[in-house]
Scaffold this motif. Structure first.
Motif, PDB file in Angstrom:
ATOM      1  N   VAL A 303       1.165  -1.401   0.306  1.00  0.00           N
ATOM      2  CA  VAL A 303      -0.183  -0.257   0.252  1.00  0.00           C
ATOM      3  C   VAL A 303       0.452   1.192   0.532  1.00  0.00           C
ATOM      4  O   VAL A 303       0.660   2.326  -0.300  1.00  0.00           O
ATOM      5  CB  VAL A 303      -0.805  -0.686   1.244  1.00  0.00           C
ATOM      6  N   GLY A 304       2.379   1.269   0.913  1.00  0.00           N
ATOM      7  CA  GLY A 304       2.616   2.023   1.071  1.00  0.00           C
ATOM      8  C   GLY A 304       3.454   2.412  -0.277  1.00  0.00           C
ATOM      9  O   GLY A 304       3.443   4.134  -0.797  1.00  0.00           O
ATOM     10  N   ALA A 305       3.320   2.112  -1.107  1.00  0.00           N
ATOM     11  CA  ALA A 305       4.437   1.875  -2.481  1.00  0.00           C
ATOM     12  C   ALA A 305       3.538   2.450  -3.522  1.00  0.00           C
ATOM     13  O   ALA A 305       3.775   3.124  -4.364  1.00  0.00           O
ATOM     14  CB  ALA A 305       4.794   0.754  -3.342  1.00  0.00           C
ATOM     15  N   ALA A 306       2.324   2.146  -3.683  1.00  0.00           N
ATOM     16  CA  ALA A 306       1.309   3.017  -4.454  1.00  0.00           C
ATOM     17  C   ALA A 306       0.758   4.201  -4.048  1.00  0.00           C
ATOM     18  O   ALA A 306       0.834   4.825  -4.747  1.00  0.00           O
ATOM     19  CB  ALA A 306       0.051   1.772  -4.037  1.00  0.00           C
ATOM     20  N   ILE A 307       0.547   4.572  -2.782  1.00  0.00           N
ATOM     21  CA  ILE A 307       0.939   5.962  -2.560  1.00  0.00           C
ATOM     22  C   ILE A 307       2.135   6.623  -2.194  1.00  0.00           C
ATOM     23  O   ILE A 307       1.970   8.103  -3.675  1.00  0.00           O
ATOM     24  CB  ILE A 307       0.126   5.832  -1.082  1.00  0.00           C
ATOM     25  N   GLU A 308       3.181   6.149  -2.460  1.00  0.00           N
ATOM     26  CA  GLU A 308       4.340   6.587  -3.208  1.00  0.00           C
ATOM     27  C   GLU A 308       4.201   6.947  -4.599  1.00  0.00           C
ATOM     28  O   GLU A 308       4.719   8.209  -5.353  1.00  0.00           O
ATOM     29  CB  GLU A 308       6.061   5.980  -2.290  1.00  0.00           C
ATOM     30  N   ALA A 309       4.083   6.160  -5.505  1.00  0.00           N
ATOM     31  CA  ALA A 309       3.976   6.037  -6.887  1.00  0.00           C
ATOM     32  C   ALA A 309       2.870   7.498  -6.625  1.00  0.00           C
ATOM     33  O   ALA A 309       3.729   8.718  -7.699  1.00  0.00           O
ATOM     34  CB  ALA A 309       3.509   5.152  -7.608  1.00  0.00           C
ATOM     35  N   ALA A 371      -0.914  11.472   4.013  1.00  0.00           N
ATOM     36  CA  ALA A 371      -0.526  10.951   1.945  1.00  0.00           C
ATOM     37  C   ALA A 371       0.691  10.711   2.729  1.00  0.00           C
ATOM     38  O   ALA A 371       1.228   9.257   2.826  1.00  0.00           O
ATOM     39  CB  ALA A 371      -1.014  11.939   0.813  1.00  0.00           C
ATOM     40  N   ASP A 372       2.059  11.502   3.110  1.00  0.00           N
ATOM     41  CA  ASP A 372       3.423  11.503   3.791  1.00  0.00           C
ATOM     42  C   ASP A 372       3.014  10.444   4.154  1.00  0.00           C
ATOM     43  O   ASP A 372       4.032   9.718   4.668  1.00  0.00           O
ATOM     44  CB  ASP A 372       3.722  12.674   3.572  1.00  0.00           C
ATOM     45  N   LEU A 373       2.195  10.814   5.732  1.00  0.00           N
ATOM     46  CA  LEU A 373       2.772   9.871   6.335  1.00  0.00           C
ATOM     47  C   LEU A 373       1.697   8.808   6.621  1.00  0.00           C
ATOM     48  O   LEU A 373       2.892   7.451   7.100  1.00  0.00           O
ATOM     49  CB  LEU A 373       1.727  10.889   7.592  1.00  0.00           C
ATOM     50  N   LEU A 374       1.020   8.611   5.765  1.00  0.00           N
ATOM     51  CA  LEU A 374       0.152   6.810   5.458  1.00  0.00           C
ATOM     52  C   LEU A 374       1.183   6.141   5.042  1.00  0.00           C
ATOM     53  O   LEU A 374       1.191   4.428   5.103  1.00  0.00           O
ATOM     54  CB  LEU A 374      -1.498   7.221   4.875  1.00  0.00           C
ATOM     55  N   ALA A 375       2.103   7.270   3.794  1.00  0.00           N
ATOM     56  CA  ALA A 375       3.158   6.697   3.032  1.00  0.00           C
ATOM     57  C   ALA A 375       4.524   5.015   3.971  1.00  0.00           C
ATOM     58  O   ALA A 375       4.320   4.248   3.638  1.00  0.00           O
ATOM     59  CB  ALA A 375       3.384   6.897   2.129  1.00  0.00           C
TER      60      ALA A 375
END
Length: 557
Positions: A303-309, A371-375
Motif C-alpha cells: 500500500v505504501g509504495a502505491a501511495i508513494e507512486a 498521504a506522506d504519513l500514511l506512506a
C-alpha cells in the motif's frame, strides 16, 4: 422524449440511484471478476450517489452538457472500485460529447456512447473480453448502427444490445461460466442503460437481460445443469458451490490483497504513474475528468509504495485502502514484522539519529500531508506501529493518516511527544521483547517525564508571559512557553545555560541537546563546561540535529 435536457439528466441520475439500490445485492452476489470481492453493486451505487450529489449541488442550468459534466465530476471524485472508475469515464464521455449543448438528441447520444467506450477502455490497464467494457462496446456500436436519429430508438437499441452482450459474458470468461453468473459490472451498466431508456421513452421497459443458461440450447450450457428450473438473472445456481466465487481467476491476481484508491489534482504524468503502479499490482487505472481532477486505482500488496507512486507525480488525497475479505491463504503476507517505530522529525542530523536507533523517519520539512504519513506507516509493513511525532503542528494530518491505516487493518498508536527530545526519550525505553501495550505505556511515561525546552530567534513582535519580544530577539522556551528573552546581539550560549539551569531547578539526571542549523560553533562545549561547574551530577548528551526552527532543543530527564 425527443432530446435530453438538464431536467431529464437529473431524472435519469435519480432513476439510476434508485435502480442500483434495488439491484445492489444481486450485483454484489455475482461479483467474481476481476476480484471476487462482492462489492461491485455497492461500488456502483456509491459512485452514482456521489455523481447525483454533485449534480444537485450544481446551480440550475438548462445546459445538458453542464449537467452531465457535474455527474462526471461527482462520479470521479467519489469513484469506488474498478466499476466506479469505469462508470466515471462513461459519464465523462457523455459530458464531453454534449459539451456546450442545451439538449442532446439521438445523434448526440450516439457520439456520447462512442466517446464513453473510448474513455472507459483507456481507463483499464489490461481490457479483457466478457466484462463491462464488452457490454459498453456493444451498446455504443448498436447506437452507432441504429438507422434512426430518434432518441428513443437509439437508446432502446443501445440498451438491448448491452443486455445481449451481458448474457454472452459467461462464454468469454471461464470464471463467470464456472460460477454460472454474468459479469457484475456489465449487469450494472445494463441497469443504467435501462434507466435511461425508461426516462426517454416514458415507459417501464420489459426485462431485457436474457438468461445466460438458455442462450445456447443446441450446445453446452456454460452455467452448468440447473434441474430446479430457469436460472434467475445474476443468481448463483443451487448446483454451484458457494466457494465457486473464490476459484482461480484468469485475469487479475489473487495474490493482491488490497485495493488502493486516491485522487490527484493538476496535470500528473498519467502514463508514468500507470507504469509504476503496474509494477506493484494489477487492475490499474489512472483517469481524469478532463478538468484537472484524476482518480487512481490499483490492486496490490504494498500500500505504501502505491501511495508513494502518486506522491512522485502529484499530491494524493482522499486516500482509501480496502482489504479483500476473501483473500486466499497463499497470498503474499502484508506484514513482515510485528512492530515498528515511526518518528516525525525535522533536521537531517536528528533524522539520522533516529534511523540509527531502528526507527522509520519522515522529515516533514516545510509541510506534511496525510498521504506522506500514511506512506511511511504502511511502508513499515509492521503489524503494530508506534508513532512519535516531534511537533504538535502535525496532529491533523497524522490523525487522518492513522485513521486510514487502522481502517486498512494496521494497529497504529500515537505516543504524545511534542519535541524530538521527548521522542528520543520514548525511543530509548522501547523494547521489542516487551508486550506491545506495555511498551507503548513505557514510551508514553518516558516522554511525559522529559521536560522540553529550546532557544529560538523571534520572527515577530509579540507579548509573552515575561514581556515584549522584538523580531530578532533570542527566546528561551520551556514546555512551549517563553520564559527568557534576550536581545538579538546577546550570547546564545549564555541564554542556553540559563535555560538549562531553569529546567534543572526541579531536578534531573540527563540533559539531551539537539544543535540546530543556526547554532554557533562550540555551543555544546559551553553547555558542558557550565554543567560541570553548576551541576556536576548531570550527564550531557549533545547531537547535531540540523533543525531550522530552533538554535538548540533541550530535553531534561
Amino acid at each position: 422524449m425527443r432530446a435530453l435536457d438538464a431536467v431529464a439528466v437529473r431524472q435519469w441520475a435519480d432513476a439510476c440511484v434508485r435502480s442500483l439500490d434495488a439491484n445492489r445485492e444481486d450485483i454484489d452476489r455475482i461479483n467474481v471478476f476481476p476480484v471476487p470481492d462482492g462489492d461491485t453493486g455497492t461500488n456502483l451505487l456509491q459512485t452514482m450517489r456521489s455523481a447525483l450529489d454533485d449534480l444537485l449541488r450544481t446551480p440550475a442550468d438548462e445546459n445538458v452538457g453542464t449537467a452531465l459534466a457535474a455527474l462526471a465530476r461527482g462520479a470521479l471524485a467519489g469513484a469506488r472500485g474498478n466499476s466506479g472508475v469505469i462508470l466515471s469515464q462513461v459519464l465523462r464521455g457523455l459530458a464531453e460529447a454534449a459539451q456546450g449543448a442545451s439538449t442532446a438528441g439521438g445523434s448526440s447520444l450516439r457520439r456520447a456512447l462512442l466517446r464513453a467506450d473510448v474513455l472507459a477502455t483507456a481507463a483499464v490497464s489490461a481490457p479483457v473480453p466478457g466484462t463491462v467494457l464488452t457490454v459498453l462496446h456493444a451498446a455504443a456500436e448498436a447506437a452507432r448502427d441504429c438507422g434512426s436519429d430518434d432518441l428513443g430508438e437509439v437508446v432502446t437499441a443501445a440498451a438491448g444490445a448491452g443486455a445481449v452482450a451481458l448474457a454472452d459474458t459467461p462464454r468469454q470468461l471461464a470464471v463467470l461460466a464456472r460460477a454460472g453468473v454474468v459479469d457484475a459490472g456489465g449487469r450494472g451498466l445494463v441497469v443504467l442503460l435501462d434507466a435511461l431508456a425508461d426516462v426517454v421513452t416514458g415507459r417501464v421497459p420489459e426485462p431485457t437481460v436474457p438468461n445466460p443458461a438458455v442462450l445456447n440450447p443446441t450446445g453446452p450450457n456454460p452455467a452448468g445443469p440447473n434441474p430446479t428450473g430457469p436460472n434467475p438473472v445474476g443468481a448463483v445456481p443451487a448446483t454451484v458451490p458457494r466457494d465457486a466465487l473464490t476459484t482461480a481467476r484468469e485475469a487479475g491476481s489473487a495474490e493482491y490483497e488490497y485495493e488502493v484508491m486516491y485522487l490527484l489534482d493538476g496535470d500528473p504524468d498519467a502514463e508514468l504513474l500507470k507504469v509504476s503502479l503496474g509494477a506493484l499490482g494489477d487492475c490499474v487505472s489512472v483517469v481524469g475528468d478532463g478538468a484537472g481532477l484524476w482518480t487512481v486505482h490499483v490492486h496490490c500488496n504494498d500500500v505504501g509504495a502505491a501511495i508513494e507512486a502518486g506522491i512522485a507525480v502529484g499530491r494524493p488525497h482522499r486516500i482509501t485502502v480496502s482489504r479483500f475479505a476473501d483473500q486466499i491463504a497463499a497470498a503474499a503476507p502484508r506484514f513482515v514484522r510485528d512492530r515498528a517505530i515511526v518518528v516525525l522529525v525535522d533536521g537531517p542530523g536528528a533524522a539520522e539519529l533516529f534511523r540509527s536507533e531502528g526507527a522509520a523517519v519522515l522529515e516533514p520539512g516545510d509541510g506534511v500531508t496525510a498521504a506522506d504519513l500514511l506512506a511511511v506507516i504502511v511502508g513499515t509493513r509492521a503489524r503494530q506501529v508506534t508513532v512519535l511525532p516531534g511537533d504538535p503542528a502535525w496532529r491533523e494530518p497524522l490523525d487522518e493518516a492513522v485513521a486510514q491505516a487502522v481502517a486498512a487493518g494496521q494497529d497504529v498508536v500515537v505516543v504524545p511527544t511534542f519535541s524530538p527530545v521527548q521522542a528520543l526519550a520514548a525511543l530509548a525505553v522501547h523494547s521489542p521483547t516487551r508486550r506491545a501495550g506495555d511498551d507503548v505505556v513505557a514510551m508514553a511515561e518516558a516522554a511525559a517525564a522529559t521536560r522540553r525546552g529550546e532557544v529560538a530567534v523571534s520572527g515577530r513582535e509579540a507579548i509573552t508571559w515575561v514581556g515584549r519580544c522584538e523580531p530578532g530577539d533570542l527566546l528561551g522556551m520551556l514546555d512551549g512557553e517563553v520564559v527568557l528573552i534576550a536581545p538579538g546581539g546577546e550570547d546564545v550560549g549564555d541564554l542556553a545555560c540559563r535555560l538549562v539551569d531553569r529546567m534543572l531547578a526541579s531536578g534531573g539526571e540527563l540533559v539531551t541537546v539537539l544543535l540546530g542549523r543556526g547554532a554557533p560553533d562550540g555551543l555544546e562545549l559551553v553547555l558542558e563546561d557550565h554543567l560541570r561547574v553548576t551541576h556536576p551530577e548531570v550527564e550531557l548528551a549533545a547531537y547535531q540535529g540540523g533543525q531550522a526552527d530552533a538554535l538548540v532543543v533541550v530535553g531534561v530527564e
